[in-house]
Design a protein around this motif. Structure first.
Motif, PDB file in Angstrom:
ATOM      1  N   MET A  15      13.916   4.477  39.947  1.00 30.26           N
ATOM      2  CA  MET A  15      14.382   3.464  39.525  1.00 30.26           C
ATOM      3  C   MET A  15      15.588   3.268  38.870  1.00 30.26           C
ATOM      4  O   MET A  15      16.262   1.557  38.555  1.00 30.26           O
ATOM      5  CB  MET A  15      12.774   3.545  38.787  1.00 30.26           C
ATOM      6  CG  MET A  15      12.181   3.225  39.449  1.00 30.26           C
ATOM      7  SD  MET A  15      10.981   1.835  40.512  1.00 30.26           S
ATOM      8  CE  MET A  15       9.543   1.916  40.836  1.00 30.26           C
ATOM      9  N   ALA A  16      15.412   3.803  37.748  1.00 26.34           N
ATOM     10  CA  ALA A  16      17.553   3.780  36.831  1.00 26.34           C
ATOM     11  C   ALA A  16      18.702   3.541  38.298  1.00 26.34           C
ATOM     12  O   ALA A  16      19.119   2.841  37.081  1.00 26.34           O
ATOM     13  CB  ALA A  16      16.948   4.801  36.314  1.00 26.34           C
ATOM     14  N   SER A  17      18.209   4.021  39.260  1.00 27.28           N
ATOM     15  CA  SER A  17      19.580   4.273  40.098  1.00 27.28           C
ATOM     16  C   SER A  17      19.868   2.780  40.368  1.00 27.28           C
ATOM     17  O   SER A  17      20.916   2.216  40.884  1.00 27.28           O
ATOM     18  CB  SER A  17      19.782   5.021  41.318  1.00 27.28           C
ATOM     19  OG  SER A  17      18.497   4.047  42.085  1.00 27.28           O
ATOM     20  N   SER A  18      18.633   1.855  40.768  1.00 27.81           N
ATOM     21  CA  SER A  18      19.124   0.297  40.648  1.00 27.81           C
ATOM     22  C   SER A  18      20.879  -0.577  40.058  1.00 27.81           C
ATOM     23  O   SER A  18      20.511  -1.360  40.475  1.00 27.81           O
ATOM     24  CB  SER A  18      17.883  -0.331  40.913  1.00 27.81           C
ATOM     25  OG  SER A  18      17.064  -0.891  39.524  1.00 27.81           O
ATOM     26  N   GLY A  19      19.834  -0.138  38.662  1.00 32.25           N
ATOM     27  CA  GLY A  19      21.289  -0.458  38.016  1.00 32.25           C
ATOM     28  C   GLY A  19      22.622  -0.310  38.401  1.00 32.25           C
ATOM     29  O   GLY A  19      23.851  -1.140  38.191  1.00 32.25           O
ATOM     30  N   ILE A  20      22.738   1.333  38.582  1.00 33.54           N
ATOM     31  CA  ILE A  20      23.494   1.556  39.409  1.00 33.54           C
ATOM     32  C   ILE A  20      24.676   1.358  40.493  1.00 33.54           C
ATOM     33  O   ILE A  20      25.787   0.455  40.184  1.00 33.54           O
ATOM     34  CB  ILE A  20      23.450   2.852  39.228  1.00 33.54           C
ATOM     35  CG1 ILE A  20      23.256   3.516  37.609  1.00 33.54           C
ATOM     36  CG2 ILE A  20      25.313   3.491  39.670  1.00 33.54           C
ATOM     37  CD1 ILE A  20      23.174   4.807  37.919  1.00 33.54           C
ATOM     38  N   ILE A  21      23.143   0.730  41.209  1.00 31.01           N
ATOM     39  CA  ILE A  21      23.258   0.370  42.875  1.00 31.01           C
ATOM     40  C   ILE A  21      24.366  -1.134  42.437  1.00 31.01           C
ATOM     41  O   ILE A  21      24.815  -1.795  42.704  1.00 31.01           O
ATOM     42  CB  ILE A  21      22.316   0.450  43.606  1.00 31.01           C
ATOM     43  CG1 ILE A  21      22.659   1.672  43.727  1.00 31.01           C
ATOM     44  CG2 ILE A  21      22.762   0.033  45.117  1.00 31.01           C
ATOM     45  CD1 ILE A  21      20.992   2.551  44.512  1.00 31.01           C
TER      46      ILE A  21
END
Length: 286
Positions: A15-21
Motif C-alpha cells: 500500500m505504501a508503494s503507491s506514494g512512491i510510484i
C-alpha cells in the motif's frame, strides 16, 4: 496466525508503494487510482487463468462485494478530494482513525474482545502515528476547508466500512472472486472522475504495471486474506506500518529529513504491532 500477520505487513508495505510510484511517475491521482485497481483486477484474472481457476469469476458477486467495490473507490477518491482544501497531515490523520474505529465497531458487532491491553496498543499506535506527523495538525478550520474536512470524514467512514464488511464475508463467495470484483468495480467507479482519459504513453507503462501489481493486486489480495483471519484489532494496529513505510521511503529515496520524534514514532508503532499480535495469540483457536 503468523502467516496472516506477515500478509498484513506485506499488504501495508505494498500500500505504501503507491506514494512512491505517484512521485516517480507523475501520473494524475484519478488516473493512477484507476490503473491501480483495473490492472490489479487484470493481474488476478491472469493468476486464476494460470491456475485453471478462472471459472470462479463466473459466480455472481453478492451485494456485499458490489458495496465493497464502491467503498474501495470512495475511500480513495474522497481522500484525494480532501487534500485539495485541507492539509495532507489532517487528511491522513482522519483516514488513519479508521483502524481504531473499526476495532471498536468489531467489538460490538462481531463480539471481538477489546480489552485494556489491546486498547492501549491501538492508542499508542495512534500516538506513534501522530509522532510521524510531528503533531502538525491544523485544527483551526476555515469555511473554505469544511468541504475538505467532510471528504476526509467520508474517506474515514468508507475505509472503516470496507474493513468491516471484508472481516465477515459470505462463505459462498471465494476470496479470489471477492478480490477481483472489488478491484474491478472500484476501477469502474473511479473512471468517471478521470478527466481527459486517454491511452497511456509508453513511458508510463512500467509505472502503471507497478501500481497495478503492488498497491493494487498484491496489497488488496493480501489485505483481504489477512483481514479474514486476524482479529480486527490486530489488523488495525498492523495497518499503521503503512505510514511507517512511507516515512522511511521518503528518507531513503527522497532525502527527506527524519527527526528523532519520527524515529520514536516508528519504534512505537512497531512495538505496538508486536505486542498486539502477542496479546491476540492465546485467543486464537484456529
Amino acid at each position: 496466525m503468523n502467516f496472516y500477520v506477515v500478509l498484513a505487513l506485506l499488504s501495508a508495505l505494498c500500500m505504501a508503494s503507491s506514494g512512491i510510484i505517484a512521485r516517480y511517475s507523475g501520473l494524475g491521482a484519478a488516473e493512477l487510482t484507476f490503473y491501480r485497481l483495473f490492472v490489479g483486477a487484470f493481474c488476478l484474472a491472469l493468476l486464476l487463468l494460470a491456475r485453471g481457476q478462472l471459472k470462479v469469476l463466473t459466480h455472481k458477486p453478492d451485494w456485499h462485494v458490489w458495496l465493497n467495490g464502491v467503498l474501495l473507490a470512495s475511500f480513495m477518491l474522497c481522500f484525494l478530494q480532501a487534500i485539495q482544501t485541507i492539509s495532507l497531515a489532517n487528511a491522513i490523520m482522519l483516514v488513519y482513525l479508521a483502524p481504531p474505529l473499526t476495532s471498536l465497531a468489531a467489538h460490538w458487532l462481531f463480539h471481538e474482545k477489546l480489552n485494556l491491553a489491546s486498547s492501549l496498543c491501538i492508542v499508542f499506535a495512534m500516538l506513534g502515528f501522530a509522532m510521524l506527523q510531528q503533531f502538525q495538525l491544523d485544527l483551526a478550520l476555515t469555511p473554505a476547508q469544511l468541504p475538505g474536512f467532510g471528504y476526509g470524514l467520508l474517506s474515514l467512514l468508507a475505509y472503516s466500512a470496507f474493513l468491516l464488511l471484508n472481516r465477515k464475508p459470505d462463505p459462498a463467495q471465494s476470496l479470489y472472486q471477492r478480490t477481483f470484483y472489488q478491484l474491478a468495480i472500484g476501477a469502474l467507479c473511479v473512471l468517471p472522475f478521470w478527466q481527459d482519459a486517454a491511452l497511456p504513453a509508453s513511458a508510463d507503462l512500467p509505472w502503471i504495471l507497478l501500481a497495478g501489481i503492488f498497491p493494487g493486486f498484491l496489497a488488496i489480495l493480501w489485505a483481504l486474506t489477512a483481514l479474514q483471519h486476524l482479529p480486527t484489532r490486530v489488523y488495525g494496529t498492523l495497518a499503521y506500518i503503512e505510514p511507517v513505510a512511507v516515512i522511511l521511503a521518503g528518507w531513503l529515496l527522497f532525502q527527506e529529513n527524519l527527526s528523532l520524534l519520527q524515529i520514536s514514532g516508528v519504534l512505537l508503532i512497531l512495538a505496538c504491532g508486536i505486542a498486539q499480535t502477542l496479546f491476540a495469540r492465546p485467543s486464537q483457536k484456529a
